[in-house]
Motif scaffolding. Structure first.
Motif, PDB file in Angstrom:
ATOM      1  N   ALA A 210     -29.798 -19.946 -28.762  1.00 20.28           N
ATOM      2  CA  ALA A 210     -30.285 -21.245 -28.439  1.00 20.28           C
ATOM      3  C   ALA A 210     -29.241 -22.263 -27.715  1.00 20.28           C
ATOM      4  N   ASP A 211     -28.057 -21.649 -27.950  1.00 18.74           N
ATOM      5  CA  ASP A 211     -26.776 -22.550 -27.158  1.00 18.74           C
ATOM      6  C   ASP A 211     -27.061 -21.954 -25.611  1.00 18.74           C
ATOM      7  N   PRO A 212     -27.162 -23.123 -24.654  1.00 21.66           N
ATOM      8  CA  PRO A 212     -27.415 -22.845 -23.319  1.00 21.66           C
ATOM      9  C   PRO A 212     -25.927 -22.753 -22.352  1.00 21.66           C
ATOM     10  N   HIS A 213     -24.869 -22.995 -23.236  1.00 17.20           N
ATOM     11  CA  HIS A 213     -23.645 -22.612 -22.497  1.00 17.20           C
ATOM     12  C   HIS A 213     -22.734 -21.325 -22.914  1.00 17.20           C
ATOM     13  N   SER A 214     -23.607 -20.601 -23.973  1.00 18.35           N
ATOM     14  CA  SER A 214     -23.173 -19.288 -24.315  1.00 18.35           C
ATOM     15  C   SER A 214     -23.231 -18.353 -23.179  1.00 18.35           C
ATOM     16  N   ASP A 215     -22.147 -17.510 -23.210  1.00 19.56           N
ATOM     17  CA  ASP A 215     -22.242 -16.174 -22.490  1.00 19.56           C
ATOM     18  C   ASP A 215     -23.053 -14.920 -23.096  1.00 19.56           C
ATOM     19  N   PHE A 218     -20.606 -10.736 -27.598  1.00 22.47           N
ATOM     20  CA  PHE A 218     -20.005 -10.503 -29.013  1.00 22.47           C
ATOM     21  C   PHE A 218     -18.637 -10.986 -29.106  1.00 22.47           C
ATOM     22  N   GLY A 219     -17.781 -10.853 -28.010  1.00 21.52           N
ATOM     23  CA  GLY A 219     -16.419 -10.958 -28.211  1.00 21.52           C
ATOM     24  C   GLY A 219     -16.085 -12.310 -27.808  1.00 21.52           C
ATOM     25  N   LYS A 220     -16.752 -12.993 -26.995  1.00 20.25           N
ATOM     26  CA  LYS A 220     -16.537 -14.515 -26.487  1.00 20.25           C
ATOM     27  C   LYS A 220     -17.111 -15.322 -27.339  1.00 20.25           C
ATOM     28  N   ASN A 221     -18.319 -15.313 -28.045  1.00 16.63           N
ATOM     29  CA  ASN A 221     -19.111 -15.984 -28.675  1.00 16.63           C
ATOM     30  C   ASN A 221     -19.468 -15.859 -30.060  1.00 16.63           C
ATOM     31  N   VAL A 222     -20.070 -14.800 -30.309  1.00 18.25           N
ATOM     32  CA  VAL A 222     -20.661 -14.486 -31.619  1.00 18.25           C
ATOM     33  C   VAL A 222     -19.526 -14.189 -32.701  1.00 18.25           C
ATOM     34  N   ILE A 223     -18.577 -13.369 -32.357  1.00 12.50           N
ATOM     35  CA  ILE A 223     -17.476 -13.178 -33.281  1.00 12.50           C
ATOM     36  C   ILE A 223     -16.607 -14.387 -33.543  1.00 12.50           C
ATOM     37  N   PRO A 224     -16.027 -15.182 -32.602  1.00 16.04           N
ATOM     38  CA  PRO A 224     -15.486 -16.340 -32.767  1.00 16.04           C
ATOM     39  C   PRO A 224     -16.376 -17.651 -33.528  1.00 16.04           C
TER      40      PRO A 224
END
Length: 402
Positions: A210-215, A218-224
């Motif tokens: 749902a985040d339009p700015h996400s890549d 996993f490493g860049k977004n979900v895990i952080p």
């Protein structure tokens, strides 16, 4: 049918750093070690670990990979209550897209995972050479009461900026995570192998989408995001052999490691076999003129010349007076009489003409220009032609730049 744990294998990558070797196939389908493909390793690990349900997410040039996996029978993954499933991107009633990132690829297959209502999902990559018991990692995940467990290993400090780097407390719970940091605080690197509690991951995947700015990674977004929200995140330390074969040099290195017992890559271990689709061909033929030393050779190959410190795939011919050293030769390649191949990777179905020279040893070569010589599948090399070290040729035999 409810399963405690299933695996999702990310196998859709283009493998651009393997250049001409992956022009017509996905990276996990690239041959390795003579009789294997790269994807044999995670599939065999699943089978040996007791995980009988595996989703393989394909995207780039999937035909050869799909054909190779087939029903999953070689890995004992053809059961009626699970088995291996090929999961390409698809169009639904509300549209569809290519997989945009590792997290988006899993998000697009939430429906598949929900079919099995698992407690845990193991996320794997299709471009690593290693042997791992995933059940030990799942056990660590349970005992830690974690939402996510990441397999880690110590790497040389100089290499740490290439990886996702973890900082941990005294109980090996993750306190910080940095994706490819310029100044790493630790040398504990993520291997790209995760165990998630499914319902928790499902929620984070939905939020990430749902985040339009996400890549959508996993490493860049979900895990952080999980770490920032205070989820319990555990590290699972792995001490065995592991290599990411995403570059030509690392692919060559791993093939050479297979010839060296001290490397830790033992593919003859009956307690943890690596399964592969078998080759239907007669045994290798060695003529009286052949000399094969410290090499791996395979069925259907014919040897009249010299092979040393090399990995030879099925269906290869080495002509009389030819010499192959420190090279990886993929299936169906013909090396004519008198040709010399050194420190090279030859793609499937190449033809090296009589008395040609492909590559050379580092000794005596210019260290600024020396490198592996790599030929695309089907590449022809004319009789007597010299291909310098560090050169890459495409399917037509023309030089390409890395």
């Amino acid at each position: 049918m409810k399963k405690e744990c299933i695996a999702m294998l990310l196998a859709g990558g283009q493998g651009s750093r393997l250049y001409v070797l992956t022009g017509d196939m996905a990276k996990p389908a690239v041959p390795f070690g003579g009789k294997y493909r790269i994807i044999d390793f995670p599939l065999s690990n699943c089978s040996n670990s007791g995980i009988d349900t595996v989703g393989v997410l394909t995207q780039y040039r999937p035909l050869e990979l799909n054909s190779y996996i087939g029903s999953g029978q070689p890995w004992d993954l053809d059961g009626s209550t699970g088995g291996v499933h090929i999961l390409p991107p698809y169009m639904g009633s509300s549209g569809g897209t290519w997989y945009k990132g590792t997290a988006n690829a899993i998000y697009q297959n939430i429906g598949f995972i929900d079919l099995y209502d698992p407690e845990y999902v193991v996320i794997l990559s299709g471009d690593h050479i290693y042997k791992m018991d995933y059940s030990d990692m799942v056990r660590r995940h349970k005992e830690a009461g974690a939402a996510c467990t990441i397999s880690v290993m110590e790497v040389p400090w100089a290499e740490a900026p290439r990886f996702g780097i973890m900082s941990v407390d005294g109980e090996d719970m993750i306190t910080e995570f940095a994706e490819k940091p310029k100044e790493p605080k630790s040398n504990l690197a993520s291997m790209g192998i995760y165990v998630f509690s499914w319902q928790t991951l499902r929620r984070y995947l939905t939020e990430d989408e749902a985040d339009p700015h996400s890549d959508n990674d996993f490493g860049k977004n979900v895990i952080p995001a999980m770490l920032q929200s205070g989820e319990r995140m555990a590290a699972y330390r792995f001490a065995g052999y592991w290599k990411d074969v995403g570059t030509l040099e690392s692919l060559w290195d791993a093939n050479m490691d297979m010839l060296s017992p001290e490397s830790g890559l033992d593919l003859l271990d009956e307690a943890w076999p690596i399964y592969a689709r078998s080759v239907n061909a007669p045994p290798a033929f060695l003529a009286d003129t052949a000399r094969v030393t410290h090499s791996a050779i395979n069925r259907g190959s014919v040897f009249l010349g010299t092979v040393e410190n090399s990995v030879i795939s099925p269906g290869v011919t080495v002509g009389e007076g030819a010499r192959v050293s420190y090279s990886v030769v993929l299936p169906g390649t013909v090396i004519e009489s008198g040709a010399v191949v050194e420190y090279a990777i030859l793609g499937e179905g190449c033809r090296i003409g009589a008395n040609a020279q492909v590559g050379c040893a580092p000794q005596g070569a210019d260290p600024d220009t020396w490198g592996l010589t790599v030929l695309a599948p089907g590449c022809p090399v004319a009789d007597g032609r010299t291909i310098p070290a560090g050169t890459m040729l495409d399917r037509s035999g023309e030089e390409v730049t890395k």
